[in-house]
Design an enzyme around this catalytic site. Structure first.
Site, PDB file in Angstrom:
ATOM      1  N   ARG A 118      -5.869  -0.739   9.574  1.00 13.87           N
ATOM      2  CA  ARG A 118      -5.170  -1.013   8.312  1.00 13.87           C
ATOM      3  C   ARG A 118      -4.540  -2.407   8.310  1.00 13.87           C
ATOM      4  O   ARG A 118      -4.508  -3.081   7.275  1.00 13.87           O
ATOM      5  CB  ARG A 118      -4.093   0.057   8.109  1.00 13.87           C
ATOM      6  N   CYS A 136      -1.203  -0.382  -0.745  1.00 15.53           N
ATOM      7  CA  CYS A 136      -2.197   0.130   0.201  1.00 15.53           C
ATOM      8  C   CYS A 136      -1.718   1.541   0.522  1.00 15.53           C
ATOM      9  O   CYS A 136      -0.601   1.745   1.001  1.00 15.53           O
ATOM     10  CB  CYS A 136      -2.233  -0.740   1.460  1.00 15.53           C
ATOM     11  N   SER A 137      -2.556   2.523   0.252  1.00 16.24           N
ATOM     12  CA  SER A 137      -2.145   3.932   0.324  1.00 16.24           C
ATOM     13  C   SER A 137      -1.736   4.365   1.728  1.00 16.24           C
ATOM     14  O   SER A 137      -2.139   3.773   2.735  1.00 16.24           O
ATOM     15  CB  SER A 137      -3.278   4.834  -0.162  1.00 16.24           C
ATOM     16  N   GLN A 138      -0.965   5.437   1.756  1.00 12.91           N
ATOM     17  CA  GLN A 138      -0.514   6.065   2.989  1.00 12.91           C
ATOM     18  C   GLN A 138      -1.728   6.482   3.822  1.00 12.91           C
ATOM     19  O   GLN A 138      -2.640   7.145   3.311  1.00 12.91           O
ATOM     20  CB  GLN A 138       0.322   7.287   2.607  1.00 12.91           C
TER      21      GLN A 138
END
Length: 190
Positions: free
Chosen positions: A17, A43-45
């Site tokens: 990530r 930016c998603s979990q």
């Protein structure tokens, strides 16, 4: 007997990530929550992305649409899952994020995946349909039928709709099959 490989875990291991975050938040890459990308986007979990990918059930050779690519992280994860025999079409509505995500994706050396600007008047990319899988990383108010229509019969879509994560399967000549998989919050789908 050796353990069966876990393709989603392998995708995460080969696609950190941190490589997809703005410099100012990279040190927080291991945080299991959304991180800002700018332009009101996140930016998603990681746990949410993992759950979505497991529901989507991408296989090598699949043709996949990634709606709301943001930093390009989900596009790169999907490209790992499809392998070079597949393809991933990423669409993003924010021009600066198209450039940022495309640059991040290019560093992964997965040329079977790309990110291009989304037309705000058109959901997805019907010109490249049909897709085996569709991943939507922005919340719709209602089930986006335009995206369901871009699936092959038997194709799957994972999308947050009205606060719930939906797994949608396109069924020929019938209403799509819909399963609900918990409550989530996402940025809105334009």
């Amino acid at each position: 007997m050796p353990p069966t490989p876990d393709p989603v875990a392998e995708a995460f291991a080969t696609t950190p990530r941190s490589d997809f975050l703005p410099q100012a938040v990279r040190e927080r890459a291991s945080y299991d929550g959304p991180l800002p990308l700018g332009h009101g986007q996140t930016c998603s979990q990681p746990r949410t992305v993992e759950a979505m990918l497991r529901l989507l059930d991408v296989h090598p050779g699949h043709h996949v649409l990634d709606v709301g690519t943001g930093s390009g992280w989900t596009t790169a994860l999907l490209a790992h899952l499809t392998g070079p025999g597949g393809s991933v079409v990423g669409r993003e509505v924010v021009p600066d994020l198209v450039a940022f995500g495309s640059a991040n994706l290019a560093r992964t050396r997965r040329p079977w995946a790309s990110i291009s600007p989304a037309d705000p008047e058109v959901l997805g990319d019907p010109g490249r349909a049909p897709y085996d899988r569709v991943l939507v990383s922005a919340e719709a108010r209602h089930l986006p039928q335009a995206l369901v229509d871009q699936l092959v019969p038997g194709g799957r879509m994972v999308a947050p709709v009205a606060g719930e994560m939906l797994l949608v399967e396109r069924r020929p000549d019938r209403e799509p099959g819909v399963e609900r998989h918990g409550r989530y919050r996402f940025v809105p789908l334009v």
